[in-house]
Scaffold this motif. Structure first.
Motif, PDB file in Angstrom:
ATOM      1  N   ARG A  79       4.583  39.614 -13.832  1.00  0.00           N
ATOM      2  CA  ARG A  79       4.971  38.259 -14.222  1.00  0.00           C
ATOM      3  C   ARG A  79       5.207  38.258 -15.734  1.00  0.00           C
ATOM      4  N   TYR A  80       5.985  37.289 -16.212  1.00  0.00           N
ATOM      5  CA  TYR A  80       6.316  37.218 -17.627  1.00  0.00           C
ATOM      6  C   TYR A  80       6.243  35.771 -18.092  1.00  0.00           C
ATOM      7  N   SER A  81       5.711  35.568 -19.301  1.00  0.00           N
ATOM      8  CA  SER A  81       5.671  34.228 -19.882  1.00  0.00           C
ATOM      9  C   SER A  81       5.805  34.331 -21.401  1.00  0.00           C
ATOM     10  N   GLU A  82       6.177  33.208 -22.011  1.00  0.00           N
ATOM     11  CA  GLU A  82       6.293  33.093 -23.465  1.00  0.00           C
ATOM     12  C   GLU A  82       5.640  31.784 -23.882  1.00  0.00           C
ATOM     13  N   SER A  83       5.235  31.710 -25.148  1.00  0.00           N
ATOM     14  CA  SER A  83       4.685  30.471 -25.689  1.00  0.00           C
ATOM     15  C   SER A  83       5.788  29.669 -26.361  1.00  0.00           C
ATOM     16  N   ASP A  94       6.941  29.652 -18.384  1.00  0.00           N
ATOM     17  CA  ASP A  94       6.891  30.600 -17.272  1.00  0.00           C
ATOM     18  C   ASP A  94       8.286  30.934 -16.748  1.00  0.00           C
ATOM     19  N   TYR A  95       8.405  32.143 -16.210  1.00  0.00           N
ATOM     20  CA  TYR A  95       9.652  32.622 -15.621  1.00  0.00           C
ATOM     21  C   TYR A  95       9.396  33.064 -14.193  1.00  0.00           C
ATOM     22  N   ALA A  96      10.305  32.725 -13.293  1.00  0.00           N
ATOM     23  CA  ALA A  96      10.268  33.237 -11.921  1.00  0.00           C
ATOM     24  C   ALA A  96      10.975  34.580 -11.951  1.00  0.00           C
ATOM     25  N   GLY A 126      14.673  37.189 -14.531  1.00  0.00           N
ATOM     26  CA  GLY A 126      14.226  35.915 -13.999  1.00  0.00           C
ATOM     27  C   GLY A 126      14.756  34.730 -14.769  1.00  0.00           C
ATOM     28  N   LYS A 127      14.443  33.564 -14.235  1.00  0.00           N
ATOM     29  CA  LYS A 127      14.881  32.292 -14.789  1.00  0.00           C
ATOM     30  C   LYS A 127      13.655  31.470 -15.148  1.00  0.00           C
TER      31      LYS A 127
END
Length: 152
Positions: A79-83, A94-96, A126-127
């Motif tokens: 999974r990937y995320s950014e602040s 969050d990214y799907a 992802g988006k």
């Protein structure tokens, strides 16, 4: 009388280089490339471990690649995320994500719980959950995991 008790423990070490590209407001950009040698590991209450590979930890530009290992030989898709900074504070973006690659898992020692997880041009795309922004990640590197028992 001496009674000893043991606790579960895990040792990890490794390095990942992650290239991040994607769209911001419809414009395609090469956003960043970072190498992370630090990861945090948590015991998953359902079993196994959760790994977090972070860049700019605690800052508004933090990026996190996370992987769950409920089964040590079958990693979950990352999974990937950014602040993101807003007037209300820092929010997680969050990214799907979908993967078109496989994490190569090697059990290095049949007598020990010692595993190597290799990322060889590992691709994720992802988006964003809240916007139309996209991300394309290419990961290279590895990490090792060894399960241990630790005396209390």
């Amino acid at each position: 009388m001496n009674t000893s008790t043991e606790s579960r423990a895990v040792f990890t070490v490794g390095s990942l280089t992650i290239d991040v590209k994607g769209t911001l407001f419809g414009k395609y950009l090469g956003l960043t490339r970072y190498t992370t040698t630090a990861s945090s590991v948590h015991f998953n209450p359902l079993g196994g471990y959760d790994f977090f590979f972070r860049d700019n930890d605690g800052l508004s530009s933090e990026r996190t690649l996370s992987i769950s290992l409920r089964d040590l030989e079958v990693p979950s898709p990352p999974r990937y995320s950014e602040s993101v900074v807003t007037e209300r504070g820092i929010l997680i973006y969050d990214y799907a994500m979908e993967s078109s690659s496989t994490i190569e898992v090697t059990k290095l020692d049949p007598e020990q719980s010692l595993y190597r997880y290799a990322f060889n041009d590992f691709k994720l795309s992802g988006k964003a959950v809240r916007t139309n922004d996209t991300r394309e990640l290419t990961c290279n590197g590895f990490f090792l995991l060894q399960e241990l028992t630790w005396p209390l």
